[in-house]
Write a protein that holds these residues in place. Sequence first.
Motif, PDB file in Angstrom:
ATOM      1  N   ILE A 292       0.841  -1.206   0.000  1.00  0.00           N
ATOM      2  CA  ILE A 292       0.000   0.000   0.000  1.00  0.00           C
ATOM      3  C   ILE A 292       0.876   1.256   0.000  1.00  0.00           C
ATOM      4  N   LEU A 293       1.954   1.202   0.769  1.00  0.00           N
ATOM      5  CA  LEU A 293       2.882   2.333   0.814  1.00  0.00           C
ATOM      6  C   LEU A 293       3.461   2.615  -0.574  1.00  0.00           C
ATOM      7  N   GLU A 294       3.746   1.519  -1.304  1.00  0.00           N
ATOM      8  CA  GLU A 294       4.276   1.636  -2.674  1.00  0.00           C
ATOM      9  C   GLU A 294       3.275   2.342  -3.587  1.00  0.00           C
ATOM     10  N   LEU A 295       2.007   1.939  -3.432  1.00  0.00           N
ATOM     11  CA  LEU A 295       0.965   2.460  -4.327  1.00  0.00           C
ATOM     12  C   LEU A 295       0.516   3.853  -3.933  1.00  0.00           C
ATOM     13  N   PHE A 296       0.644   4.180  -2.632  1.00  0.00           N
ATOM     14  CA  PHE A 296       0.111   5.456  -2.145  1.00  0.00           C
ATOM     15  C   PHE A 296       0.986   5.915  -0.972  1.00  0.00           C
ATOM     16  N   PRO A 297       2.021   6.688  -1.268  1.00  0.00           N
ATOM     17  CA  PRO A 297       3.032   7.019  -0.247  1.00  0.00           C
ATOM     18  C   PRO A 297       2.488   7.727   0.996  1.00  0.00           C
ATOM     19  N   ARG A 298       1.364   8.438   0.874  1.00  0.00           N
ATOM     20  CA  ARG A 298       0.828   9.147   2.047  1.00  0.00           C
ATOM     21  C   ARG A 298      -0.175   8.304   2.827  1.00  0.00           C
ATOM     22  N   ALA A 299      -0.336   7.031   2.438  1.00  0.00           N
ATOM     23  CA  ALA A 299      -1.403   6.210   3.012  1.00  0.00           C
ATOM     24  C   ALA A 299      -1.260   6.026   4.522  1.00  0.00           C
ATOM     25  N   VAL A 300      -2.406   5.862   5.165  1.00  0.00           N
ATOM     26  CA  VAL A 300      -2.493   5.550   6.587  1.00  0.00           C
ATOM     27  C   VAL A 300      -3.050   4.129   6.691  1.00  0.00           C
ATOM     28  N   GLY A 301      -2.567   3.379   7.661  1.00  0.00           N
ATOM     29  CA  GLY A 301      -3.039   2.002   7.841  1.00  0.00           C
ATOM     30  C   GLY A 301      -3.714   1.819   9.181  1.00  0.00           C
ATOM     31  N   GLN A 302      -4.645   0.880   9.202  1.00  0.00           N
ATOM     32  CA  GLN A 302      -5.375   0.536  10.428  1.00  0.00           C
ATOM     33  C   GLN A 302      -5.491  -0.968  10.438  1.00  0.00           C
ATOM     34  N   GLY A 303      -5.097  -1.591  11.523  1.00  0.00           N
ATOM     35  CA  GLY A 303      -5.214  -3.038  11.563  1.00  0.00           C
ATOM     36  C   GLY A 303      -4.375  -3.651  12.666  1.00  0.00           C
ATOM     37  N   TRP A 304      -4.513  -4.962  12.803  1.00  0.00           N
ATOM     38  CA  TRP A 304      -3.885  -5.656  13.909  1.00  0.00           C
ATOM     39  C   TRP A 304      -2.368  -5.570  13.868  1.00  0.00           C
ATOM     40  N   LEU A 305      -1.783  -5.335  12.681  1.00  0.00           N
ATOM     41  CA  LEU A 305      -0.333  -5.149  12.610  1.00  0.00           C
ATOM     42  C   LEU A 305       0.100  -4.009  13.521  1.00  0.00           C
ATOM     43  N   PHE A 306      -0.746  -2.988  13.636  1.00  0.00           N
ATOM     44  CA  PHE A 306      -0.398  -1.799  14.436  1.00  0.00           C
ATOM     45  C   PHE A 306      -1.092  -1.786  15.786  1.00  0.00           C
ATOM     46  N   GLY A 307      -2.267  -2.355  15.867  1.00  0.00           N
ATOM     47  CA  GLY A 307      -2.959  -2.367  17.142  1.00  0.00           C
ATOM     48  C   GLY A 307      -4.435  -2.662  16.987  1.00  0.00           C
ATOM     49  N   LYS A 308      -4.959  -3.439  17.933  1.00  0.00           N
ATOM     50  CA  LYS A 308      -6.392  -3.727  17.966  1.00  0.00           C
ATOM     51  C   LYS A 308      -7.116  -2.582  18.678  1.00  0.00           C
ATOM     52  N   PRO A 309      -8.437  -2.529  18.539  1.00  0.00           N
ATOM     53  CA  PRO A 309      -9.176  -1.505  19.291  1.00  0.00           C
ATOM     54  C   PRO A 309      -9.024  -1.748  20.793  1.00  0.00           C
ATOM     55  N   VAL A 310      -8.693  -0.693  21.543  1.00  0.00           N
ATOM     56  CA  VAL A 310      -8.465  -0.806  22.992  1.00  0.00           C
ATOM     57  C   VAL A 310      -9.125   0.370  23.708  1.00  0.00           C
ATOM     58  N   PRO A 311      -9.387   0.212  25.030  1.00  0.00           N
ATOM     59  CA  PRO A 311      -9.905   1.344  25.798  1.00  0.00           C
ATOM     60  C   PRO A 311      -8.899   2.502  25.790  1.00  0.00           C
ATOM     61  N   ALA A 312      -9.405   3.715  25.994  1.00  0.00           N
ATOM     62  CA  ALA A 312      -8.570   4.925  25.883  1.00  0.00           C
ATOM     63  C   ALA A 312      -7.268   4.805  26.686  1.00  0.00           C
ATOM     64  N   GLU A 313      -7.370   4.266  27.914  1.00  0.00           N
ATOM     65  CA  GLU A 313      -6.183   4.276  28.780  1.00  0.00           C
ATOM     66  C   GLU A 313      -5.087   3.307  28.286  1.00  0.00           C
ATOM     67  N   HIS A 314      -5.436   2.409  27.359  1.00  0.00           N
ATOM     68  CA  HIS A 314      -4.434   1.471  26.841  1.00  0.00           C
ATOM     69  C   HIS A 314      -3.858   1.889  25.496  1.00  0.00           C
ATOM     70  N   LEU A 315      -4.282   3.017  24.997  1.00  0.00           N
ATOM     71  CA  LEU A 315      -3.818   3.427  23.643  1.00  0.00           C
ATOM     72  C   LEU A 315      -2.309   3.610  23.622  1.00  0.00           C
TER      73      LEU A 315
END
Length: 268
Positions: free
Chosen positions: A245-268
């Motif tokens: 994705i970075l190759e195809l779109f250098p400014r892209a933002v990613g969301q997913g388990w590679l970076f982190g699952k959804p967590v309560p605010a205090e665990h961010l």
Amino acid sequence: IGAAGAVTAGCVGMVLVQRRRVLASLPQQIRRAVSLGRLTMAYQPLVRLSDRRMVGVEALARLTDDRGRPIPPDIFIAIAEEKGFIGVVTRKVISLTLTQMRGRLTGDEAFDVHINFAVTDLLDDRLLTYLDGEVSRLGISPARVVIELTERSTAEHDRLREAVETLRRRGYKFFIDDFGTGYSNLAYLARLPINGIKMDKMFTKAIGKAAASSAIVDTICATARSLNVELVAEGVEEPEQAARILELFPRAVGQGWLFGKPVPAEHL
Ligand code: C2E
Ligand code: CA
Ligand code: CA
Ligand code: CA
């Protein structure tokens, strides 16, 4: 709404056969849980792929049933839409999210919060007034607040376009969610004042798999470029997906388990 309704009807119908009693009251359980303040929030990091910096979060609602078991958000959101109380849910989401993320949203570092809206929320003037009130009460800039609307609900509609224009005039950002799953008219989308699109996770998953599905990823990135909007890729689980994705779109933002699952605010 039609599609979400059909999915819920299907799921509920299936389970109803086995557990008629419990499920007859599921909408009531949901309504009660929301009004008793049992709705909580989880936050999932949005990470800029080029430098792996967290540039925001998506706010995801969580709810438990009478016995404390989690109700899948897809289910309770669809039921709240069907039964006409999604606006109540969205208000709680706005209030909890802005309060819990206030520190980051008023800091110097770039940080956006993404909030999911149903199409009825977008058309509800009182909800926008409520959002304005909360944002100004907490001293947050509207430019830090991104409203996500799923592509499946972007029917060609003058009122919808006006609502998005109003949001933008007041300084909020607007993203099309689950992009690629809604078969919407691209010419219509191009006329909506959108800031970005979120590529649905089904396409991220296809990276490196069948050539045909990977080609769709190329097309979605090309679409974001030609509309000159931001791109968030959902469901990034593998480093290879982030790299492509970075190759195809250098400014892209990613969301997913590679970076982190959804967590309560205090665990961010
Ligand atoms: P969505 O907006 O597409 O949210 C992203 C979903 O993908 C979340 O599911 C998240 O947990 C999941 N996800 C994130 N990263 C990964 C990954 O790497 N792999 C996989 N397999 N999944 C990943 P969640 O939290 O179950 O939410 C489901 C849907 O419920 C959301 O889909 C959204 O449509 C709806 N929803 C959740 N919270 C709200 C809300 O506050 N308001 C509204 N209107 N809808 C909401
Ligand atoms: Ca979303
Ligand atoms: Ca999404
Ligand atoms: Ca999705």
